[in-house]
Design an enzyme around this catalytic site. Structure first.
Site, PDB file in Angstrom:
ATOM      1  N   GLU A 147      42.939  40.659  33.271  1.00  0.00           N
ATOM      2  CA  GLU A 147      43.982  41.191  34.144  1.00  0.00           C
ATOM      3  C   GLU A 147      44.527  42.498  33.580  1.00  0.00           C
ATOM      4  OE1 GLU A 147      47.744  39.707  36.833  1.00  0.00           O
ATOM      5  OE2 GLU A 147      47.157  38.509  35.089  1.00  0.00           O
ATOM      6  N   GLU A 153      54.040  44.162  29.935  1.00  0.00           N
ATOM      7  CA  GLU A 153      53.436  42.842  29.712  1.00  0.00           C
ATOM      8  C   GLU A 153      52.205  42.892  28.816  1.00  0.00           C
ATOM      9  OE1 GLU A 153      53.277  40.212  33.162  1.00  0.00           O
ATOM     10  OE2 GLU A 153      54.641  41.577  34.205  1.00  0.00           O
ATOM     11  N   ASP A 180      45.608  43.278  40.072  1.00  0.00           N
ATOM     12  CA  ASP A 180      46.808  42.716  40.672  1.00  0.00           C
ATOM     13  C   ASP A 180      47.612  43.867  41.269  1.00  0.00           C
ATOM     14  OD1 ASP A 180      49.616  41.931  40.867  1.00  0.00           O
ATOM     15  OD2 ASP A 180      49.081  40.129  39.730  1.00  0.00           O
ATOM     16  N   PHE A 182      50.647  44.139  42.250  1.00  0.00           N
ATOM     17  CA  PHE A 182      51.976  44.336  41.669  1.00  0.00           C
ATOM     18  C   PHE A 182      51.895  45.253  40.456  1.00  0.00           C
ATOM     19  CE2 PHE A 182      54.795  43.075  38.182  1.00  0.00           C
ATOM     20  CZ  PHE A 182      56.033  43.348  38.730  1.00  0.00           C
ATOM     21  N   HIS A 183      50.962  44.984  39.576  1.00  0.00           N
ATOM     22  CA  HIS A 183      50.807  45.798  38.372  1.00  0.00           C
ATOM     23  C   HIS A 183      50.233  47.174  38.692  1.00  0.00           C
ATOM     24  CE1 HIS A 183      51.818  42.396  35.850  1.00  0.00           C
ATOM     25  NE2 HIS A 183      50.894  41.662  36.447  1.00  0.00           N
ATOM     26  N   HIS A 206      44.611  39.685  42.725  1.00  0.00           N
ATOM     27  CA  HIS A 206      45.911  39.124  43.089  1.00  0.00           C
ATOM     28  C   HIS A 206      46.589  40.070  44.079  1.00  0.00           C
ATOM     29  CE1 HIS A 206      47.035  36.285  39.499  1.00  0.00           C
ATOM     30  NE2 HIS A 206      46.289  35.689  40.409  1.00  0.00           N
ATOM     31  N   ARG A 212      57.641  41.017  44.128  1.00  0.00           N
ATOM     32  CA  ARG A 212      57.094  39.663  43.967  1.00  0.00           C
ATOM     33  C   ARG A 212      57.403  38.731  45.141  1.00  0.00           C
ATOM     34  NH1 ARG A 212      53.341  39.297  39.730  1.00  0.00           N
ATOM     35  NH2 ARG A 212      54.248  39.851  37.732  1.00  0.00           N
ATOM     36  N   GLU A 241      50.015  35.859  45.165  1.00  0.00           N
ATOM     37  CA  GLU A 241      50.864  35.481  44.039  1.00  0.00           C
ATOM     38  C   GLU A 241      52.282  35.941  44.315  1.00  0.00           C
ATOM     39  OE1 GLU A 241      50.423  35.728  39.253  1.00  0.00           O
ATOM     40  OE2 GLU A 241      50.491  37.652  40.285  1.00  0.00           O
TER      41      GLU A 241
END
Length: 299
Positions: A147, A153, A180, A182-183, A206, A212, A241
């Protein structure tokens, strides 16, 4: 095109048989094709029972995780790296035993904000370690999907370009990217271009909103994402997610900063996500067909 998955934390962060059964039931009833489990502890869950139930439901399954600090495979401490290898091997076995083919998440370093930039040694240690883990995973019929997460993170892999370079350095054909939205919304210059750049190295996706919560209520350009995925011919799982303080896994909620209650009705949330993704994929298909028809008409 793609198959739709949902993260089990939409339903529950628990691992009791009743909670797992409910998660499977809701995933199946709402028309998703795969359920993803994070941080599922075989000491607390009956893996053999769960595997049978997943199979009986006709669902796919993926496992995701983030390595702890004492299992960071990019560490300078050989004992920490060795612990990380043990954790990865257990996760590979869990994925296999559940009937899954994808182990995803933050596998290249520990999950959490770091206080310093990674060194060249850390990169090389992680790449070497994951190359060996990927060999073990391949024997189990499992792929490793790294990921690419935001700077808060992990300090090692934050962009698609870094991920591709890392995979090349491993020399493995069993390591792919776990992307993902979001990232990517935080780190990539252009998410659509990044997806096109990643191409066939994408192993898992994702779909998550910038805050979120409900898809389409944040600032992510999902139309461009669906167009890019269709353009590169991605036909694997797209997993929804979403996190809220309504459903709390203490470890993950702290590391990902889930402080707000972005939803309370998880059924409404999941139904909306399914419709949103279906419509986005259908719209991208219609746009592509229109362009092809116009091209043909003009030649």
């Amino acid at each position: 095109m793609s198959k739709l998955g949902i993260h089990s934390f939409v339903w529950s962060a628990g691992s009791s048989q009743a909670e797992l059964e409910d998660a499977l039931k809701m995933t199946l009833e709402l028309g998703f094709d795969l359920i993803e489990f994070s941080y599922l502890d075989p000491r607390q869950a009956d893996v053999a029972w769960l595997a049978k139930r997943i199979d009986a439901c006709g669902l796919g399954v993926a496992v995701s995780m983030g390595l702890p600090r004492d299992g960071d495979v990019s560490s300078d401490d050989p004992s920490v790296v060795a612990n990380g290898v043990t954790i990865l091997e257990r996760a590979i076995a869990l994925t296999r035993d559940l009937g899954g083919q994808k182990l995803a998440g933050i596998l290249s370093s520990s999950h959490g904000k770091q206080e310093q930039a990674p060194t060249a040694r850390a990169w090389k240690t992680s790449a070497f370690t994951l190359a060996n883990a990927a060999h073990t995973a391949k024997s189990a019929g499992v792929t490793l999907n790294l990921e690419i997460v935001n700077r808060f993170e992990s300090n090692l892999l934050n962009t698609v370009s870094q991920g591709l370079a890392f995979i090349e350095d491993t020399g493995s054909d069993n390591i792919f990217l776990h992307l993902d939205t979001f990232h990517m919304n935080i780190e990539e210059a252009d998410i659509g271009l990044a997806l096109r750049h990643a191409g066939d190295k994408i192993g898992y996706v994702h779909l998550g909103e910038s805050h979120r919560g409900y898809l389409g209520t944040g600032n992510i350009n999902f139309a461009a994402i669906f167009d890019a995925l269709r353009a590169i011919g991605y036909d694997d799982y797209l997993t929804f997610e979403s996190f809220s303080s309504e459903v709390v896994d203490e470890d993950l909620s702290l590391k990902t900063g889930i402080w707000r209650n972005l939803w309370s009705d998880n059924v409404a949330l999941a139904k909306h996500a399914h419709r949103f993704i279906d419509l986005g994929l259908e719209t991208s298909r219609l746009k592509m067909e229109l362009m092809k028809a116009e091209h043909k008409a003009n030649h």
